[in-house]
Design an enzyme around this catalytic site. Structure first.
Site, mmCIF file in Angstrom:
data_model
loop_
_atom_site.group_PDB
_atom_site.id
_atom_site.type_symbol
_atom_site.label_atom_id
_atom_site.label_comp_id
_atom_site.label_asym_id
_atom_site.label_seq_id
_atom_site.Cartn_x
_atom_site.Cartn_y
_atom_site.Cartn_z
ATOM 1 N N TYR A 57 0.849 -1.194 0.000
ATOM 2 C CA TYR A 57 0.000 0.000 0.000
ATOM 3 C C TYR A 57 0.891 1.252 0.000
ATOM 4 C CZ TYR A 57 -2.789 3.842 1.631
ATOM 5 O OH TYR A 57 -3.354 5.084 1.745
ATOM 6 N N GLN A 161 -3.807 18.583 5.996
ATOM 7 C CA GLN A 161 -4.156 18.322 4.587
ATOM 8 C C GLN A 161 -5.639 17.990 4.514
ATOM 9 O OE1 GLN A 161 -4.627 14.710 3.398
ATOM 10 N NE2 GLN A 161 -5.624 15.677 1.649
ATOM 11 N N TYR A 163 -9.010 16.845 2.356
ATOM 12 C CA TYR A 163 -9.739 16.320 1.200
ATOM 13 C C TYR A 163 -11.152 16.838 1.338
ATOM 14 C CZ TYR A 163 -6.378 12.625 -0.127
ATOM 15 O OH TYR A 163 -5.296 11.911 -0.570
ATOM 16 N N THR A 189 -5.788 19.066 -1.093
ATOM 17 C CA THR A 189 -5.358 18.152 -2.163
ATOM 18 C C THR A 189 -6.418 18.115 -3.250
ATOM 19 O OG1 THR A 189 -4.095 16.848 -0.599
ATOM 20 C CG2 THR A 189 -4.686 15.763 -2.671
ATOM 21 N N HIS A 303 1.032 13.107 -6.483
ATOM 22 C CA HIS A 303 0.572 12.232 -5.417
ATOM 23 C C HIS A 303 1.453 10.974 -5.310
ATOM 24 C CE1 HIS A 303 -3.277 12.118 -2.956
ATOM 25 N NE2 HIS A 303 -2.719 10.971 -2.599
ATOM 26 N N ARG A 306 0.288 7.970 -7.376
ATOM 27 C CA ARG A 306 -0.775 7.101 -6.865
ATOM 28 C C ARG A 306 -2.140 7.429 -7.451
ATOM 29 N NH1 ARG A 306 1.058 4.708 -2.125
ATOM 30 N NH2 ARG A 306 -0.859 4.841 -0.938
ATOM 31 N N ASP A 334 6.742 17.686 -4.559
ATOM 32 C CA ASP A 334 7.004 16.339 -4.043
ATOM 33 C C ASP A 334 6.850 15.330 -5.173
ATOM 34 O OD1 ASP A 334 4.355 15.276 -4.306
ATOM 35 O OD2 ASP A 334 3.835 15.764 -2.243
ATOM 36 N N MET A 338 14.057 10.614 -3.046
ATOM 37 C CA MET A 338 14.631 9.475 -2.319
ATOM 38 C C MET A 338 16.012 9.832 -1.765
ATOM 39 S SD MET A 338 12.652 6.717 -2.318
ATOM 40 C CE MET A 338 13.600 5.194 -2.432
HETATM 41 C C1 LIG Z 1 1.068 5.561 1.680
HETATM 42 C C2 LIG Z 1 0.754 6.930 1.183
HETATM 43 C C3 LIG Z 1 -0.413 7.558 1.598
HETATM 44 C C4 LIG Z 1 -0.716 8.846 1.131
HETATM 45 N N1 LIG Z 1 -1.827 9.476 1.607
HETATM 46 C C5 LIG Z 1 -2.079 10.760 1.229
HETATM 47 C C6 LIG Z 1 -3.177 11.473 1.775
HETATM 48 O O1 LIG Z 1 -3.920 10.963 2.605
HETATM 49 N N2 LIG Z 1 -3.371 12.743 1.335
HETATM 50 C C7 LIG Z 1 -2.563 13.355 0.424
HETATM 51 O O2 LIG Z 1 -2.779 14.506 0.063
HETATM 52 N N3 LIG Z 1 -1.503 12.701 -0.098
HETATM 53 C C8 LIG Z 1 -1.236 11.428 0.296
HETATM 54 N N4 LIG Z 1 -0.149 10.771 -0.198
HETATM 55 C C9 LIG Z 1 0.754 11.484 -1.137
HETATM 56 C C10 LIG Z 1 1.868 12.194 -0.362
HETATM 57 O O3 LIG Z 1 1.371 13.280 0.376
HETATM 58 C C11 LIG Z 1 2.938 12.727 -1.333
HETATM 59 O O4 LIG Z 1 2.327 13.540 -2.304
HETATM 60 C C12 LIG Z 1 3.721 11.621 -2.022
HETATM 61 O O5 LIG Z 1 3.965 10.548 -1.138
HETATM 62 C C13 LIG Z 1 5.046 12.164 -2.539
HETATM 63 O O6 LIG Z 1 5.758 11.187 -3.234
HETATM 64 P P1 LIG Z 1 6.918 10.289 -2.581
HETATM 65 O O7 LIG Z 1 6.229 9.188 -1.825
HETATM 66 O O8 LIG Z 1 7.681 9.793 -3.742
HETATM 67 O O9 LIG Z 1 7.724 11.184 -1.658
HETATM 68 C C14 LIG Z 1 0.161 9.488 0.232
HETATM 69 C C15 LIG Z 1 1.325 8.838 -0.178
HETATM 70 C C16 LIG Z 1 1.632 7.587 0.295
HETATM 71 C C17 LIG Z 1 2.919 6.925 -0.161
#
Ligand SMILES: Cc1cc2nc3c(=O)[nH]c(=O)nc-3n(C[C@H](O)[C@H](O)[C@H](O)COP(=O)(O)O)c2cc1C
Length: 417
Positions: A57, A161, A163, A189, A303, A306, A334, A338
């Site tokens: 996940y 943050q 939603y 977001t 994101h 994702r 973002d 890494m």
């Molecule tokens: C497991 C996971 C859960 C996330 N949940 C949210 C969230 O609830 N709200 C949101 O705005 N972004 C969410 N994100 C996105 C992160 O805020 C961010 O944009 C992203 O992880 C940046 O990329 P990186 O993982 O390569 O650093 C999530 C990312 C991951 C990996």
């Protein structure tokens, strides 16, 4: 061996300086984390220790997972141009972001379901952020209450943050709680009108909370610590919603409102007294549109790959957005970070700040709060060393002249251009 080599017996004084037996580290977590020299190392440890559904996940992204691969590749494809013979004995990594100081040019991104990755969850992140002097962002889908995050990071910066849900009153009730708790920044977001297709989650049958099926039980056997922690601490609950049982995609699609538009954004902005950032901007035109609405920050992000797969690479979008709105708002970035060198490259190209998602979560899964400290320490070390090797002593000295973005994927010329 040369026949003329003369030999003698070693004496005690020669041997003593060679015998550097270190005191064994008795703390197993520390021993494990000390061996991690990069975020990739933390990822490997995290994978070993976390049940597959929770690890996937976190690690996974949408569809064929092209966006995240491209974003990371774009950072790997940076060519740095160092300036030599500068006095870099002292280096400063802080400046002001959204009107207040940060000690490092990165902060912790908002992530959902964080206590599923490790039971210490958001509290670990907030404590580590407090120690490092960087902002901690709590997600609407977080698993720790707004007030508890504030208590964990009482003097530092907390960001919330948001939603936007179908149930607007409930969304705005959260915003009010964040105001009351003294969160200084709201981050809305905008790249989740519907859930992205996280295929790993579907294949793993990942549900919230994790279900005990035959598969998960077998997968748990080599990961007893995670399950022990999970079953002996507070059950998973959300910062903002009641318990849920179902898949993540079902949860997102039940809650999120696909009708949200710029007018709604303007209205939310009017309700928030502090700094206001829009997260998930992916075109120059949208960066301009939200800037004209009067936001304080624009976060270029897909994101972490994702949501929309094959999305624009935020790092490549950065120079154009800086040229368009850089004088009016602070630009953050973002997705794909890494290494501290990635952060330095983003700052050099005009970002004011960056966020780390997985880099922090790999540390969390590898060792709870100590693992988050380790992730931040690795990145800090890399930021400082890269700055020194570039011949700069502060963030202000980083410029686009320090970076060439080497491009593998270039757009095909379109007819008529
Ligand atoms: C497991 C996971 C859960 C996330 N949940 C949210 C969230 O609830 N709200 C949101 O705005 N972004 C969410 N994100 C996105 C992160 O805020 C961010 O944009 C992203 O992880 C940046 O990329 P990186 O993982 O390569 O650093 C999530 C990312 C991951 C990996």
């Amino acid at each position: 061996m040369n026949e003329k080599t003369r030999r003698r017996l070693p004496n005690r004084h020669d041997l003593a300086p060679l015998m550097q037996f270190k005191k064994p580290e008795l703390n197993a977590t520390k021993r494990r984390l000390d061996k991690a020299l990069t975020i990739e190392d933390l990822r490997r440890i995290a994978k070993r220790r976390t049940p597959r559904a929770a690890f996937d996940y976190t690690d996974g992204s949408a569809e064929a997972e092209l966006s995240i691969g491209r974003a990371r590749q774009a950072f790997a494809d940076v060519e740095f141009h160092p300036a030599i013979l500068r006095d870099v004995s002292k280096v400063s990594t802080g400046w002001d972001v959204l009107g207040a100081p940060v000690s490092l040019p990165f902060g912790i991104a908002p992530t959902g379901f964080t206590r599923m990755m490790h039971t210490e969850g958001e509290i670990a992140g907030a404590h580590a952020a407090a120690r490092a002097g960087i902002p901690f962002a709590l997600s609407t889908m977080g698993t720790t209450a707004i007030e508890d995050v504030k208590a964990a990071n009482p003097y530092g910066r907390n960001w919330f943050q948001l939603y936007m849900w179908k149930d607007r009153d409930r969304s705005m009730a959260l915003v009010e709680r964040a105001v009351a708790a003294g969160f200084d920044t709201l981050m809305v977001t905008v790249d989740v009108p519907v859930a992205g297709a996280r295929l790993r989650d579907k294949r793993n049958g990942m549900s919230i909370p994790p279900a005990l099926t035959l598969g998960t039980v077998v997968n748990a056997i080599p990961r007893p610590q995670w399950w022990f922690d999970f079953l002996t601490t507070e059950p998973l609950s959300f910062a903002s919603l009641d318990r849920w049982s179902g898949t993540v995609a079902e949860l997102l699609d039940t809650m999120f409102d696909p009708t949200v538009t710029f007018d709604d954004l303007a209205w939310i902005r009017s309700q928030w007294p502090g700094k206001f950032v829009v997260k998930g901007i992916q075109t120059v035109a949208d960066a301009r549109a939200v800037t004209d609405l009067g936001v304080d920050g624009v976060l270029l992000s897909n994101h972490g790959g994702r949501q929309l797969d094959r999305a624009p690479i935020p790092f490549h979008l950065l120079p154009e957005v800086v040229a368009e709105v850089g004088g009016d708002v602070e630009i953050m970035l973002d997705t794909g970070i890494m290494s501290g060198a990635d952060v330095v490259a983003a700052i050099a190209m005009g970002a004011r700040f960056t966020l780390i998602g997985r880099a922090y979560l790999y540390g969390l899964m590898a060792g709870g709060e100590a693992g988050v400290d380790r992730a931040i320490a690795i990145l800090t070390d890399q930021v400082e060393r890269t700055m020194r090797l570039l011949g700069v002593t502060c963030l202000e000295e980083l410029t686009p002249q320090h970076v060439t973005q080497l491009v593998r994927l270039a757009p095909r010329q379109r007819a008529g251009e």
